[in-house]
Design a protein around this motif. Structure first.
Motif: not given
Length: 405
Positions: A7-10, A158-159, A175-178, A184-191
């Motif tokens: 769950p999201s922290a908020q 919220a993202v 810094p932006t990602l942090r 919002h604790q989004p799930h992050i998709f990377v190569p």
């Protein structure tokens, strides 16, 4: 990576809950051979496997440095008027059945998918968020932002997911990602190869999803319910929503230092909003940072090989309701054509992926190459007319502006 739930922290009204990420059917061809873009069996070295890609010679890097140093384009005095900016409203309260796209500069877009019936909003995906002043390892040196960001990272709403195309500093900004992750604790998709960078800013493995080309994940989540959609007693249940994230090819490279090129993968991304009825599915394509062909010296760009990946993406996953396509950082052409799409390349990519509409990106934010700063949208308009695209089908957005599709 399958079945991660957190769950999201908020827990405010705008935040999704019970986010589950599961492995979806891969579109990669089944073969005992390692993929053509892998240079080893350990997923630690990668390549562009097409004749459309030829890497720069050493002398090009040297001459390119001096070309940029002595021929950097002048910044127009009226740049802020020529690239209008506004504080984003994210399309709140408008067109809930549409895809909403908000440009935050360079390759950063916030996408909101159509809202399911009864939800206060649709699922939100943030692409290549970079809101620092400089795209550099250091905030004291390196390319400086030409115009202020339309909003600080703290004001991004919220993202639910972030998709990152590769680890260059103008596309992956820690810094932006942090900031966005802590909010919002989004799930992050990377190569492939980028897990440790996200770990370095304390993103837990449960929220990191590392994909190869053609891998896919299904994201299921519970969106906040619209205040007036049901009695208060059922609002806590939320509204179920689903979208599919597919990692798709691009023609580029990746590195954070002079010594780690080819060690991490680069990609584009395809998003499919899964509606209650299959006919209502909507699709978004994000090209990230990519070239289309390599043009050197006096070569005719209409005769050199073109990257076949985009037609394959269009065949497997298209048509797309919206494509986000790069149009800048292409001059000198002999230096950058292999890595960066020009407006003419972008129009061809538009056609290859079978886009219905497109918005431009990767221009007007930093001085990265030597074409005039306002040339990309001017050339884009000419190329669209030349290729017979309907007026406005491939358009340029203002900073902070939300478009509906």
């Amino acid at each position: 990576m399958a079945g991660n739930t957190a769950p999201s922290a908020q827990t405010g009204a705008a935040h999704a809950r019970n986010v589950v990420v599961e492995e979806a059917r891969s579109l990669r061809e089944v073969s005992k051979e390692r993929p053509a873009h892998h240079l080893d069996d350990t997923q630690t070295r990668f390549a562009n496997p097409w004749p459309s890609f030829r890497f720069q010679e050493r002398w090009q890097w040297v001459t390119g440095f001096f070309t940029h140093a002595f021929n950097a384009p002048k910044v127009p005095n009226d740049l802020s008027a020529r690239i209008p900016s506004r504080t984003p409203d994210w399309g709140a309260g408008a067109a809930p059945d549409k895809i909403k796209a908000t440009w935050l500069g360079h390759a950063c877009y916030m996408i909101e998918l159509p809202a399911p019936e009864g939800a206060s909003r649709g699922a939100r995906i943030l692409f290549d968020p970079v809101l620092s002043h400089r795209c550099s390892p250091f905030q004291s040196v390196g390319p400086a932002r030409l115009l202020p960001t339309p909003c600080p990272a703290e004001d991004i709403p919220a993202v639910d997911a972030i998709c990152i195309s590769h680890n260059h500093y103008d596309h992956m900004d820690l810094p932006t990602l942090r900031t966005v992750f802590n909010l919002h604790q989004p799930h992050i998709f990377v190569p492939l190869g980028n897990r440790n960078l996200l770990r370095s800013i304390s993103v837990p493995d449960s929220h990191i999803h590392v994909l190869d080309w053609w891998d896919a994940r299904t994201v299921s989540l519970s969106l906040p319910r619209a205040a007036a959609s049901s009695p208060q007693s059922t609002q806590d249940a939320g509204v179920d929503a689903t979208f599919v994230v597919t990692c798709t090819p691009a023609q580029h490279t990746a590195n954070r230092t002079p010594f780690d090129r080819w060690r991490t993968l680069w990609s584009s991304w395809a998003i499919e909003h899964v509606a209650a009825a299959a006919a209502g599915n909507r699709k978004v394509y994000f090209a990230g940072d990519t070239g289309y062909r390599t043009v050197r010296g006096n070569e005719d760009e209409d005769k050199v090989p073109r990257c076949p990946a985009f037609a394959e993406i269009g065949e497997k996953l298209g048509p797309f309701d919206l494509a986000l396509l790069p149009i800048g950082a292409y001059a000198p052409r002999a230096m950058w054509s292999n890595l960066h799409a020009s407006p003419s390349d972008a129009v061809q990519i538009f056609k290859d992926v079978r886009a219905k509409n497109a918005l431009a990106m990767h221009w007007g934010t930093w001085t990265l190459t030597v074409e005039p700063l306002l040339e990309p949208p001017e050339l884009l308009k000419k190329e669209c007319a030349k290729e017979g695209l309907q007026d406005g089908a491939f358009d340029v957005s203002g900073l902070g502006e939300t478009r509906f599709f």
